[in-house]
Design an enzyme around this catalytic site. Structure first.
Site, PDB file in Angstrom:
ATOM      1  CB  CYS A 172      11.670  -1.495   4.375  1.00  0.00           C
ATOM      2  SG  CYS A 172      12.505   0.090   4.531  1.00  0.00           S
ATOM      3  CD  GLU A 211       8.407   2.223   9.089  1.00  0.00           C
ATOM      4  OE1 GLU A 211       8.285   2.976   8.084  1.00  0.00           O
ATOM      5  OE2 GLU A 211       7.994   1.056   9.103  1.00  0.00           O
ATOM      6  CB  CYS A 245       9.645   4.254   5.152  1.00  0.00           C
ATOM      7  SG  CYS A 245      10.066   3.092   3.852  1.00  0.00           S
ATOM      8  CG  ASN A 292       3.398   5.674   3.173  1.00  0.00           C
ATOM      9  OD1 ASN A 292       2.430   6.072   3.810  1.00  0.00           O
ATOM     10  ND2 ASN A 292       3.262   4.846   2.159  1.00  0.00           N
ATOM     11  CB  ILE A 293       6.279  11.387   1.894  1.00  0.00           C
ATOM     12  CG1 ILE A 293       5.821  11.812   3.298  1.00  0.00           C
ATOM     13  CG2 ILE A 293       6.070  12.515   0.877  1.00  0.00           C
ATOM     14  CD1 ILE A 293       6.687  12.900   3.927  1.00  0.00           C
ATOM     15  CD  GLU A 294       3.735   5.543  -2.332  1.00  0.00           C
ATOM     16  OE1 GLU A 294       3.039   5.745  -3.348  1.00  0.00           O
ATOM     17  OE2 GLU A 294       3.788   4.441  -1.739  1.00  0.00           O
ATOM     18  CB  CYS A 308      12.895   1.695   8.119  1.00  0.00           C
ATOM     19  SG  CYS A 308      12.176   2.930   7.010  1.00  0.00           S
TER      20      CYS A 308
HETATM   21  N1  THU Z   1       6.586   1.788   3.581  1.00  0.00           N
HETATM   22  C1  THU Z   1       6.682   2.429   4.787  1.00  0.00           C
HETATM   23  O1  THU Z   1       6.286   3.577   4.918  1.00  0.00           O
HETATM   24  N2  THU Z   1       7.207   1.749   5.813  1.00  0.00           N
HETATM   25  C2  THU Z   1       7.635   0.462   5.763  1.00  0.00           C
HETATM   26  O2  THU Z   1       8.105  -0.062   6.757  1.00  0.00           O
HETATM   27  C3  THU Z   1       7.549  -0.284   4.510  1.00  0.00           C
HETATM   28  C4  THU Z   1       7.052   0.457   3.340  1.00  0.00           C
HETATM   29  C5  THU Z   1       5.953   2.492   2.462  1.00  0.00           C
HETATM   30  C6  THU Z   1       6.870   2.862   1.345  1.00  0.00           C
HETATM   31  C7  THU Z   1       5.891   2.957   0.204  1.00  0.00           C
HETATM   32  O3  THU Z   1       5.304   4.242   0.205  1.00  0.00           O
HETATM   33  C8  THU Z   1       4.796   1.958   0.519  1.00  0.00           C
HETATM   34  O4  THU Z   1       4.960   1.668   1.914  1.00  0.00           O
HETATM   35  C9  THU Z   1       4.858   0.674  -0.272  1.00  0.00           C
HETATM   36  O5  THU Z   1       6.130   0.155  -0.281  1.00  0.00           O
END
Ligand code: THU
Length: 130
Positions: free
Chosen positions: A88, A57, A55, A44-46, A91
């Site tokens: 989520c 995925e 996300c 994941n990259i925020e 995704c």
């Molecule tokens: N996130 C994912 O990378 N994949 C998921 O299936 C659910 C959420 C990440 C997004 C965010 O960076 C962190 O998890 C918290 O929501």
């Protein structure tokens, strides 16, 4: 001996190190295997503008698809809390764009995991073709 799924899970766990999650502190790592047996990882990259977060995925899918791959066998999903977490809704819709029989492997650890098929997690996706 590692099972095939355990190999994929170990790559998902390895991908946790590249997660950029300073806002949620929830690191996600995935490993996606294609029908041609290539493996693409993702994390994941925020972003400070939170909704721009990507996300893990979708990162892995984007890597694979932009490399010419669009048929997938399985995706292993791990996080740094050692808990199972489901992909989520966004995704799920995104992955449904491609083959819906991809296996979703939710890993708690290398040896403890659950397996679903995408279509059972997201049975009624939006489509323009119905
Ligand atoms: N996130 C994912 O990378 N994949 C998921 O299936 C659910 C959420 C990440 C997004 C965010 O960076 C962190 O998890 C918290 O929501």
């Amino acid at each position: 001996m590692h099972s095939r799924y355990q190999t994929l899970i170990s790559k998902a766990i390895e991908a946790l190190q590249f997660s950029y999650a300073p806002y949620s502190n929830f690191k996600v790592g995935v490993a996606l295997i294609t029908n041609t047996e290539k493996i693409y990882t993702g994390s994941n990259i925020e972003c400070a503008s939170y909704s721009l977060t990507i996300c893990a995925e979708r990162v892995a899918y984007a890597k694979a698809i932009s490399d010419g791959e669009n048929n997938f066998k399985a995706i292993a999903i791990a996080n740094d809390k050692n808990e199972i977490s489901f992909p989520c809704g966004a995704c799920r819709q995104f992955m449904m764009e491609f083959n819906s029989d991809v296996k979703i492997i939710l890993a708690k650890s290398l040896k403890v995991y659950k397996i679903y098929e995408l279509k059972e997690l997201f049975p009624k996706n939006f489509t323009l073709n119905e």
